[in-house]
Design a protein around this motif. Structure first.
Motif, PDB file in Angstrom:
ATOM      1  N   UNK A   1      15.778 112.684 -76.144  1.00 17.88           N
ATOM      2  CA  UNK A   1      16.088 113.596 -75.045  1.00 17.88           C
ATOM      3  C   UNK A   1      16.350 115.021 -75.527  1.00 17.88           C
ATOM      4  N   UNK A   2      16.091 115.301 -76.795  1.00 19.79           N
ATOM      5  CA  UNK A   2      16.342 116.646 -77.335  1.00 19.79           C
ATOM      6  C   UNK A   2      15.287 117.631 -76.837  1.00 19.79           C
ATOM      7  N   UNK A   3      15.754 118.808 -76.447  1.00 16.83           N
ATOM      8  CA  UNK A   3      14.861 119.882 -75.997  1.00 16.83           C
ATOM      9  C   UNK A   3      15.108 121.112 -76.868  1.00 16.83           C
ATOM     10  N   UNK A   4      14.022 121.744 -77.352  1.00 15.37           N
ATOM     11  CA  UNK A   4      14.120 122.961 -78.159  1.00 15.37           C
ATOM     12  C   UNK A   4      13.707 124.156 -77.298  1.00 15.37           C
TER      13      UNK A   4
ATOM     14  N   UNK B   1      14.379 124.118 -68.934  1.00 14.35           N
ATOM     15  CA  UNK B   1      15.793 123.851 -69.178  1.00 14.35           C
ATOM     16  C   UNK B   1      16.201 122.697 -68.273  1.00 14.35           C
ATOM     17  N   UNK B   2      16.670 121.586 -68.844  1.00 17.02           N
ATOM     18  CA  UNK B   2      16.842 120.332 -68.083  1.00 17.02           C
ATOM     19  C   UNK B   2      17.674 120.472 -66.817  1.00 17.02           C
TER      20      UNK B   2
ATOM     21  N   UNK C   1      23.529 114.072 -73.135  1.00 17.93           N
ATOM     22  CA  UNK C   1      24.466 112.991 -73.455  1.00 17.93           C
ATOM     23  C   UNK C   1      24.911 112.284 -72.186  1.00 17.93           C
ATOM     24  N   UNK C   2      25.059 110.949 -72.245  1.00 17.95           N
ATOM     25  CA  UNK C   2      25.566 110.225 -71.068  1.00 17.95           C
ATOM     26  C   UNK C   2      26.987 110.672 -70.742  1.00 17.95           C
TER      27      UNK C   2
END
Length: 564
Positions: free
Chosen positions: A27-30, A38-39, A179-180
């Motif tokens: 789930x990592x976004x750069x 942007x999530x 993160x949950x």
């Protein structure tokens, strides 16, 4: 004390120089440009929070900048390929900053300070870091809205200005880890938005944690005195202890710590028994006054049984605590009423504190590795690990309720079956809230409010059952002690017999030697007698010869004469 203070200062400064780069997950976004997604802007998901890491700096660039600032050049330094972010903070599910979550990278801050002041011996103070974190927290709180790309870029530039860091490659870069917010299987329709927001506020730590030791080392170096125990620890290599027990080779020490009275009364539910050195460590670990060291350390690489050792000490503590509990007339006697210094209302005037005699049996598992601690806390309640113990008392297929089994399952929050509430992960407030929720407020299964609401166990009967079982174990221990003593007596008798046998053998050998000596002397006498007889015979022959020749040989009183 100068040498001690120098060592402490070295340890203290060393804590600042650990680069941190966030772990990449699915789930990592750069983010390195405005057109990246942007999530939380694309979709707001209430069950998630976001860890934000700003900056992407090569440690080698910082090292070269530092050397340049102090006018040094060292081509022998091995190139450092590690990366480090500059700062980190958390955002709620809606992209709003979570208060008190900002933290500067101690590594980047320390390197930037050395570069700015052009001094390797610059003072590195956690007070300055705390002040910077507080200032940045106020700045981020002032945004008061969902953060966008331009906001992240602005925050990044503010941080660079505050730490006075100006590198050639200072391009904006952000790592976003989802993160949950709460474990998915703990979510229910009853969970309100307010509850989720409270959870978000409680969990304000990213994975980039500050050193666990810096403030402690700083406190020690400011307050240390030469008579403190820790001085001996710090200076151990310079002044080795004159008394050191090599317990793995000292048989007398092994026998001392393996005596039956040194063993714990409790045994962790496992079909396996501790190894020799594990058992020695356990017995020393649970001893009260016989080990005078104050600090007891067990060292070993992964997989050598340190967690197994911990389990056995936990089992011992449970029995010893139960023995103390059995002395109370009522369960309530184990708690002491304490008044709040300033109570909120008439319903919160006081609280109950466990008796200090009971508290000493608690165990804190602490580490600078959160994952290691959590793995131990989660491993202990697992049912599968204890179902094949010798007694089968911990098999959840045979015993549905063992030790607050349902609450342990709720707290674990996974598909793993649990046998009992023997441990819990604590530390941060969100973990403590999880424990309180499972123990007191949980509505999905039984909680402490409901457990004994209808029928309470018979306290006197419970005490009697425990004491009977305790005495049974004590009798077994006494029998083992008696067997050991008899074995020792037998060994002593055998040793005495062997000693006597050896003495008799030695005496016989000496008698034989004397007999041989006497025989040799007799033989020597016989030889001398024979020689005398030969000389006498020769003398007679000579006398006869001289008579025949008319020569008289007279020997008397030392005078000799020849008469012809």
């Amino acid at each position: 004390m100068d040498k001690i203070n120098n060592i402490l200062s070295y340890w203290y400064n060393l804590e600042f120089f650990s680069p941190f780069w966030p772990e990449k997950t699915q789930h990592t976004v750069f983010i390195n440009s405005a057109n990246k997604r942007i999530p939380w802007i694309e979709k707001s998901e209430a069950e998630y929070t976001y860890d934000i890491y700003l900056g992407k700096i090569k440690s080698q660039d910082l090292i070269m900048a530092m050397l340049g600032s102090i006018g040094e050049k060292d081509d022998t330094i091995e190139k450092d390929s590690s990366l480090s972010c500059i700062c980190a903070f958390k955002l709620a599910s809606d992209g709003v900053y979570i208060e008190e979550s900002f933290s500067i990278s101690a590594f980047v801050w320390a390197m930037a300070k050395i570069i700015a002041e052009k001094n390797l011996r610059t003072d590195l103070s956690t007070v300055e870091i705390d002040k910077l974190n507080s200032e940045m927290n106020d700045i981020l709180m002032s945004f008061g809205k969902k953060l966008e790309y331009k906001d992240l870029e602005k925050i990044y530039n503010i941080v660079l200005e505050k730490i006075l860091l100006h590198l050639e490659d200072n391009a904006f870069f952000a790592v976003i880890n989802r993160k949950p917010n709460r474990k998915k299987n703990e979510m229910s329709k009853d969970d309100s938005k307010q509850r989720l927001q409270e959870d978000e506020k409680n969990d304000n730590n990213t994975d980039m944690l500050s050193s666990f030791y810096t403030s402690d080392i700083d406190m020690i170096r400011r307050k240390i005195h030469k008579e403190d125990k820790i001085v001996k620890y710090i200076d151990a290599l310079n002044n080795p202890s004159t008394y050191r027990v090599e317990i793995d080779t000292d048989v007398s020490q092994m026998k001392k710590w393996l005596a039956p009275e040194k063993y714990p009364f409790g045994k962790w539910p496992s079909k396996y028994s501790p190894s020799l050195m594990q058992q020695i460590a356990i017995n020393i670990g649970i001893s009260n006054n016989e080990y005078s060291g104050g600090i007891f350390s067990v060292n070993g690489p992964p997989g050598t049984g340190k967690t197994t050792l911990l389990k056995e000490i936990i089992a011992s503590n449970i029995v010893e605590r139960a023995l103390l509990l059995s002395e109370y007339q009522r369960p309530d006697d184990a708690f002491l009423q304490r008044n709040f210094d300033s109570h909120e209302n008439d319903h919160l005037k006081y609280y109950y504190q466990p008796d200090s005699k009971l508290v000493k049996f608690g165990i804190i598992v602490a580490s600078n590795n959160n994952a290691a601690v959590e793995s131990i806390s989660k491993e202990l309640p697992i049912a599968e690990a204890v179902e094949n113990s010798n007694t089968r008392l911990f098999d959840i297929e045979k015993n549905k309720e063992i030790y607050f089994t349902d609450m342990a399952k709720t707290l674990m929050g996974s598909d793993e079956e649990c046998w009992g509430l023997i441990s819990a992960r604590l530390g941060k407030k969100s973990n403590i809230d999880e424990l309180k929720q499972a123990l007191w407020f949980n509505k999905k299964s039984v909680n402490l409010q409901q457990l004994y609401k209808e029928e309470q166990p018979d306290w006197e009967q419970a005490k009697e059952d425990f004491i009977n079982k305790y005495n049974e174990v004590l009798n077994y221990r006494n029998l083992i002690q008696e067997a050991v003593e008899n074995t020792n007596k037998h060994d002593q008798i055998v040793q005495e017999y062997n000693d006597a046998k050896n003495e008799i053998s030695t005496a016989k050998r000496k008698i034989t030697e004397q007999e041989n000596l006497i025989n040799r002397k007799i033989e020597e006498q016989q030889n001398i007698k024979h020689q005398i007889e030969m000389l006498t015979e020769n003398g007679n022959i000579l006398q006869t010869f001289l008579l025949e020749k008319g020569i008289f040989l007279l020997i008397e009183k030392g005078f000799a004469c020849i008469e012809i």
